[in-house]
Design an enzyme around this catalytic site. Structure first.
Site, PDB file in Angstrom:
ATOM      1  N   GLY A  25       0.790  -1.233   0.000  1.00 56.39           N
ATOM      2  CA  GLY A  25       0.000   0.000   0.000  1.00 56.39           C
ATOM      3  C   GLY A  25       0.820   1.281   0.000  1.00 56.39           C
ATOM      4  O   GLY A  25       1.800   1.428  -0.730  1.00 56.39           O
ATOM      5  N   ARG A  74       3.787  -4.127  17.755  1.00 62.53           N
ATOM      6  CA  ARG A  74       3.103  -4.202  19.050  1.00 62.53           C
ATOM      7  C   ARG A  74       4.054  -4.532  20.198  1.00 62.53           C
ATOM      8  O   ARG A  74       3.703  -4.369  21.356  1.00 62.53           O
ATOM      9  CB  ARG A  74       1.980  -5.242  18.990  1.00 62.53           C
ATOM     10  CG  ARG A  74       0.819  -4.780  18.130  1.00 62.53           C
ATOM     11  CD  ARG A  74      -0.227  -5.838  17.957  1.00 62.53           C
ATOM     12  NE  ARG A  74       0.208  -6.910  17.063  1.00 62.53           N
ATOM     13  CZ  ARG A  74      -0.598  -7.847  16.582  1.00 62.53           C
ATOM     14  NH1 ARG A  74      -1.876  -7.835  16.901  1.00 62.53           N
ATOM     15  NH2 ARG A  74      -0.135  -8.773  15.754  1.00 62.53           N
ATOM     16  N   TYR A 155     -10.127  11.357  10.309  1.00 60.32           N
ATOM     17  CA  TYR A 155     -11.013  11.135  11.462  1.00 60.32           C
ATOM     18  C   TYR A 155     -10.250  11.091  12.784  1.00 60.32           C
ATOM     19  O   TYR A 155     -10.830  10.853  13.830  1.00 60.32           O
ATOM     20  CB  TYR A 155     -11.963   9.952  11.252  1.00 60.32           C
ATOM     21  CG  TYR A 155     -11.374   8.578  11.003  1.00 60.32           C
ATOM     22  CD1 TYR A 155     -10.481   7.989  11.890  1.00 60.32           C
ATOM     23  CD2 TYR A 155     -11.783   7.838   9.897  1.00 60.32           C
ATOM     24  CE1 TYR A 155      -9.984   6.709  11.680  1.00 60.32           C
ATOM     25  CE2 TYR A 155     -11.299   6.559   9.662  1.00 60.32           C
ATOM     26  CZ  TYR A 155     -10.388   6.000  10.557  1.00 60.32           C
ATOM     27  OH  TYR A 155      -9.898   4.740  10.340  1.00 60.32           O
TER      28      TYR A 155
HETATM   29  C1  HXC Z   1     -15.206  -7.882  13.999  1.00 54.11           C
HETATM   30  C2  HXC Z   1     -13.054  -8.736  13.886  1.00 54.11           C
HETATM   31  C3  HXC Z   1     -13.005  -8.506  12.492  1.00 54.11           C
HETATM   32  C4  HXC Z   1     -14.173  -7.934  11.873  1.00 54.11           C
HETATM   33  C5  HXC Z   1     -11.114  -9.378  13.104  1.00 54.11           C
HETATM   34  N1  HXC Z   1     -11.868  -9.281  14.205  1.00 54.11           N
HETATM   35  N2  HXC Z   1     -11.783  -8.907  12.041  1.00 54.11           N
HETATM   36  N3  HXC Z   1     -14.125  -8.418  14.629  1.00 54.11           N
HETATM   37  N4  HXC Z   1     -15.239  -7.639  12.662  1.00 54.11           N
HETATM   38  N5  HXC Z   1     -14.201  -7.678  10.572  1.00 54.11           N
HETATM   39  C6  HXC Z   1     -11.511  -9.690  15.552  1.00 54.11           C
HETATM   40  C7  HXC Z   1     -11.182 -11.180  15.670  1.00 54.11           C
HETATM   41  O1  HXC Z   1     -12.344 -11.966  15.815  1.00 54.11           O
HETATM   42  C8  HXC Z   1     -10.327 -11.186  16.942  1.00 54.11           C
HETATM   43  O2  HXC Z   1     -11.110 -11.046  18.082  1.00 54.11           O
HETATM   44  C9  HXC Z   1      -9.555  -9.870  16.825  1.00 54.11           C
HETATM   45  O3  HXC Z   1     -10.319  -9.029  15.940  1.00 54.11           O
HETATM   46  C10 HXC Z   1      -8.172 -10.058  16.251  1.00 54.11           C
HETATM   47  O4  HXC Z   1      -8.286 -10.706  14.996  1.00 54.11           O
HETATM   48  P1  HXC Z   1      -7.083 -11.530  14.368  1.00 54.11           P
HETATM   49  O5  HXC Z   1      -7.469 -11.893  12.981  1.00 54.11           O
HETATM   50  O6  HXC Z   1      -6.665 -12.603  15.317  1.00 54.11           O
HETATM   51  O7  HXC Z   1      -5.921 -10.419  14.429  1.00 54.11           O
HETATM   52  P2  HXC Z   1      -4.617 -10.254  13.582  1.00 54.11           P
HETATM   53  O8  HXC Z   1      -4.248 -11.535  12.870  1.00 54.11           O
HETATM   54  O9  HXC Z   1      -3.623  -9.648  14.495  1.00 54.11           O
HETATM   55  O10 HXC Z   1      -5.024  -9.200  12.429  1.00 54.11           O
HETATM   56  C11 HXC Z   1      -5.204  -7.872  12.726  1.00 54.11           C
HETATM   57  C12 HXC Z   1      -6.321  -7.268  11.879  1.00 54.11           C
HETATM   58  C13 HXC Z   1      -6.142  -7.569  10.376  1.00 54.11           C
HETATM   59  C14 HXC Z   1      -6.347  -5.777  12.161  1.00 54.11           C
HETATM   60  C15 HXC Z   1      -7.676  -7.872  12.336  1.00 54.11           C
HETATM   61  O11 HXC Z   1      -7.179  -6.972   9.623  1.00 54.11           O
HETATM   62  C16 HXC Z   1      -4.820  -7.082   9.853  1.00 54.11           C
HETATM   63  O12 HXC Z   1      -3.825  -7.800   9.885  1.00 54.11           O
HETATM   64  N6  HXC Z   1      -4.731  -5.797   9.373  1.00 54.11           N
HETATM   65  C17 HXC Z   1      -3.489  -5.186   8.910  1.00 54.11           C
HETATM   66  C18 HXC Z   1      -3.660  -4.325   7.707  1.00 54.11           C
HETATM   67  C19 HXC Z   1      -4.805  -3.352   7.739  1.00 54.11           C
HETATM   68  O13 HXC Z   1      -5.713  -3.444   8.582  1.00 54.11           O
HETATM   69  N7  HXC Z   1      -4.796  -2.420   6.780  1.00 54.11           N
HETATM   70  C20 HXC Z   1      -5.852  -1.435   6.645  1.00 54.11           C
HETATM   71  C21 HXC Z   1      -5.381  -0.122   7.091  1.00 54.11           C
HETATM   72  S1  HXC Z   1      -6.486   1.023   6.446  1.00 54.11           S
HETATM   73  P3  HXC Z   1     -11.498 -12.316  19.038  1.00 54.11           P
HETATM   74  O14 HXC Z   1     -12.156 -11.707  20.218  1.00 54.11           O
HETATM   75  O15 HXC Z   1     -12.395 -13.164  18.199  1.00 54.11           O
HETATM   76  O16 HXC Z   1     -10.182 -12.981  19.369  1.00 54.11           O
HETATM   77  C22 HXC Z   1      -6.638   2.327   7.452  1.00 54.11           C
HETATM   78  C23 HXC Z   1      -7.439   3.430   6.799  1.00 54.11           C
HETATM   79  C24 HXC Z   1      -7.817   4.537   7.732  1.00 54.11           C
HETATM   80  O17 HXC Z   1      -6.178   2.333   8.520  1.00 54.11           O
HETATM   81  C25 HXC Z   1      -8.652   5.644   7.128  1.00 54.11           C
HETATM   82  C26 HXC Z   1      -9.490   5.416   5.939  1.00 54.11           C
HETATM   83  C27 HXC Z   1     -10.063   6.645   5.323  1.00 54.11           C
HETATM   84  P1  NAP Z   2      -2.001  -1.614   4.159  1.00 50.69           P
HETATM   85  O1  NAP Z   2      -1.368  -1.897   2.848  1.00 50.69           O
HETATM   86  O2  NAP Z   2      -2.852  -2.670   4.769  1.00 50.69           O
HETATM   87  O3  NAP Z   2      -0.857  -1.182   5.156  1.00 50.69           O
HETATM   88  C1  NAP Z   2      -0.802  -1.520   6.516  1.00 50.69           C
HETATM   89  C2  NAP Z   2       0.553  -2.144   6.797  1.00 50.69           C
HETATM   90  O4  NAP Z   2       0.718  -2.298   8.197  1.00 50.69           O
HETATM   91  C3  NAP Z   2       0.724  -3.514   6.156  1.00 50.69           C
HETATM   92  O5  NAP Z   2       1.882  -3.501   5.346  1.00 50.69           O
HETATM   93  C4  NAP Z   2       0.883  -4.466   7.329  1.00 50.69           C
HETATM   94  O6  NAP Z   2       1.819  -5.479   6.994  1.00 50.69           O
HETATM   95  C5  NAP Z   2       1.409  -3.527   8.410  1.00 50.69           C
HETATM   96  N1  NAP Z   2       1.104  -3.993   9.759  1.00 50.69           N
HETATM   97  C6  NAP Z   2      -0.100  -4.327  10.278  1.00 50.69           C
HETATM   98  N2  NAP Z   2       0.026  -4.732  11.543  1.00 50.69           N
HETATM   99  C7  NAP Z   2       1.340  -4.642  11.851  1.00 50.69           C
HETATM  100  C8  NAP Z   2       2.107  -4.916  13.017  1.00 50.69           C
HETATM  101  N3  NAP Z   2       1.540  -5.376  14.142  1.00 50.69           N
HETATM  102  N4  NAP Z   2       3.458  -4.717  12.981  1.00 50.69           N
HETATM  103  C9  NAP Z   2       4.046  -4.272  11.843  1.00 50.69           C
HETATM  104  N5  NAP Z   2       3.378  -3.982  10.717  1.00 50.69           N
HETATM  105  C10 NAP Z   2       2.034  -4.165  10.720  1.00 50.69           C
HETATM  106  O7  NAP Z   2      -2.921  -0.308   4.084  1.00 50.69           O
HETATM  107  P2  NAP Z   2      -2.617   1.185   3.599  1.00 50.69           P
HETATM  108  O8  NAP Z   2      -3.870   1.694   3.066  1.00 50.69           O
HETATM  109  O9  NAP Z   2      -1.384   1.247   2.783  1.00 50.69           O
HETATM  110  O10 NAP Z   2      -2.359   1.927   4.992  1.00 50.69           O
HETATM  111  C11 NAP Z   2      -1.129   2.572   5.280  1.00 50.69           C
HETATM  112  C12 NAP Z   2      -1.349   3.696   6.269  1.00 50.69           C
HETATM  113  O11 NAP Z   2      -2.183   4.697   5.701  1.00 50.69           O
HETATM  114  C13 NAP Z   2      -2.028   3.261   7.555  1.00 50.69           C
HETATM  115  O12 NAP Z   2      -1.483   3.984   8.641  1.00 50.69           O
HETATM  116  C14 NAP Z   2      -3.461   3.687   7.344  1.00 50.69           C
HETATM  117  O13 NAP Z   2      -4.155   3.896   8.543  1.00 50.69           O
HETATM  118  C15 NAP Z   2      -3.228   4.991   6.595  1.00 50.69           C
HETATM  119  N6  NAP Z   2      -4.393   5.454   5.848  1.00 50.69           N
HETATM  120  C16 NAP Z   2      -4.797   4.795   4.736  1.00 50.69           C
HETATM  121  C17 NAP Z   2      -5.885   5.273   4.032  1.00 50.69           C
HETATM  122  C18 NAP Z   2      -6.378   4.606   2.786  1.00 50.69           C
HETATM  123  O14 NAP Z   2      -7.447   4.992   2.299  1.00 50.69           O
HETATM  124  N7  NAP Z   2      -5.660   3.656   2.225  1.00 50.69           N
HETATM  125  C19 NAP Z   2      -6.543   6.427   4.487  1.00 50.69           C
HETATM  126  C20 NAP Z   2      -6.102   7.050   5.629  1.00 50.69           C
HETATM  127  C21 NAP Z   2      -4.998   6.580   6.311  1.00 50.69           C
HETATM  128  P3  NAP Z   2       1.793  -6.971   7.615  1.00 50.69           P
HETATM  129  O15 NAP Z   2       0.415  -7.474   7.437  1.00 50.69           O
HETATM  130  O16 NAP Z   2       2.870  -7.666   6.860  1.00 50.69           O
HETATM  131  O17 NAP Z   2       2.175  -6.814   9.067  1.00 50.69           O
END
Ligand code: HXC
Ligand code: NAP
Length: 290
Positions: A25, A74, A155
């Site tokens: 990303g 973390r 936000y």
């Molecule tokens: C409700 C959920 C859920 C969902 C997971 N959980 N997904 N609950 N709805 N959709 C719950 C699980 O049941 C579990 O709770 C807990 O969350 C942890 O889930 P895990 O899958 O075990 O966690 P983990 O493997 O650590 O994964 C973390 C994650 C996952 C956040 C859930 O999505 C991830 O790895 N994300 C990383 C990348 C990411 O999120 N990128 C987007 C960034 S975009 P229980 O109680 O069942 O154990 C962004 C944009 C911001 O930030 C602004 C936009 C404009």
């Molecule tokens: P993304 O590709 O999902 O990026 C999130 C990254 O965080 C992944 O590379 C993931 O890699 C890493 N990550 C998640 N948990 C981690 C952990 N515990 N330790 C280390 N790395 C971890 O999504 P993105 O859209 O590019 O988001 C990048 C940033 O932009 C984020 O801060 C997001 O909040 C911000 N943002 C995005 C948007 C949007 O519209 N895309 C808007 C506003 C803000 P692994 O899974 O390999 O750990």
């Protein structure tokens, strides 16, 4: 990407940059831009295979080799290891980009306590861990100038339903940005943030607009510029903020959202929908009231 960069080759040649979440990303897009501009880059996140593939792809695109390190932000010890790793690689670690995040949409009452914690832990605790590890290291080495760039979102100050853990955590990161910008300026550290609106990345779109939500709530409809962001636009901004050209910018958060959040805030902005013909009629009605 290279043709879209506004800066010259070499402007980041003295920068040794650690990007959390740099394997996908926006983090990966920043890595690509920084490499093109001469920086040394280390990316870190949890998934080693993803990091490896990203470094290969970045090499194909830029002809420059980034390094990578599996790291879960973390955990404080892992943050400390990442800091030591980039220092060993470059001999002069001087920029940290806190970009790693976790997020998904959910009604808050459906979240388990653990699910809420997971997001807080990645975004707020993770940023704290990386910042504290880097900051203590820099203070100990008396290294300056150095800087930290935090990726938040709009936000962070408006709040938002359905992403409450992320909103709370990003607000904390923004407060930390502004607080440390003041407290640690005496050590030669700058802290800034970027607040993006919607940028279509796989990570965000899969978790925030799954299924048919993208059609139903197409973000570009509520953005005054009628489109989402492009990764290279954010990468240009990031390159500027971490560069020495931004040496006097400290404690700032720069929004890059096509006007999205202000559109939501301004009470009369929806009047965009009123036609010219309707305006004629409305103007007459208002004038008659004199
Ligand atoms: C409700 C959920 C859920 C969902 C997971 N959980 N997904 N609950 N709805 N959709 C719950 C699980 O049941 C579990 O709770 C807990 O969350 C942890 O889930 P895990 O899958 O075990 O966690 P983990 O493997 O650590 O994964 C973390 C994650 C996952 C956040 C859930 O999505 C991830 O790895 N994300 C990383 C990348 C990411 O999120 N990128 C987007 C960034 S975009 P229980 O109680 O069942 O154990 C962004 C944009 C911001 O930030 C602004 C936009 C404009
Ligand atoms: P993304 O590709 O999902 O990026 C999130 C990254 O965080 C992944 O590379 C993931 O890699 C890493 N990550 C998640 N948990 C981690 C952990 N515990 N330790 C280390 N790395 C971890 O999504 P993105 O859209 O590019 O988001 C990048 C940033 O932009 C984020 O801060 C997001 O909040 C911000 N943002 C995005 C948007 C949007 O519209 N895309 C808007 C506003 C803000 P692994 O899974 O390999 O750990």
């Amino acid at each position: 990407m290279k043709s879209k960069l506004m800066f010259k080759n070499g402007i980041l040649k003295d920068k040794n940059i650690l990007i959390t979440g740099g394997g996908s990303g926006l983090g990966k897009a920043m890595a690509e831009a920084f490499l093109h501009l001469g920086a040394h880059v280390v990316i870190c996140s949890r998934n080693q295979e993803k990091l490896h593939a990203a470094v290969e792809d970045l090499y194909t695109k830029t002809g420059r080799k980034a390094a990578y390190l599996p790291c879960d932000v973390r955990h404080y010890e892992e943050a400390q290891k990442a800091v030591q790793f980039i220092e060993n690689q470059t001999g002069n670690f001087n920029v940290l980009v806190n970009n790693a995040a976790g997020n998904f949409i959910s009604p808050t009452e459906r979240l388990s306590a653990h699910a809420f914690d997971v997001i807080l832990d990645i975004v707020l605790r993770g940023t704290k861990n990386m910042t504290l590890a880097a900051g203590k290291f820099w203070i100990d080495k008396q290294r300056h100038p150095v800087n930290v760039l935090n990726i938040v979102t709009t936000y962070a100050w408006t709040g938002s339903g359905y992403v409450v853990p992320s909103a709370a955590a990003k607000a904390g990161v923004l407060a930390m940005t502004r607080s440390l910008a003041v407290e640690w300026a005496k050590y030669g550290m700058r802290f800034n943030a970027i607040a993006p609106g919607p940028f279509p990345t796989k990570g965000a779109w899969e978790r925030l607009l799954p299924g048919r939500l993208e059609e139903k709530f197409d973000p570009s409809r509520r953005i005054p510029l009628k489109r989402t962001g492009k990764a290279w636009e954010l990468a240009n901004l990031a390159a500027f903020l971490i560069s020495d050209y931004a040496a006097y910018i400290n404690g700032e958060v720069v929004t890059i959202d096509g006007g999205e959040w202000l559109n939501g805030a301004g009470q009369f902005n929806a009047f965009d929908q009123i036609t010219a013909h309707e305006w004629d009629r409305l103007t007459e009605i208002i004038k008659r009231k004199k």
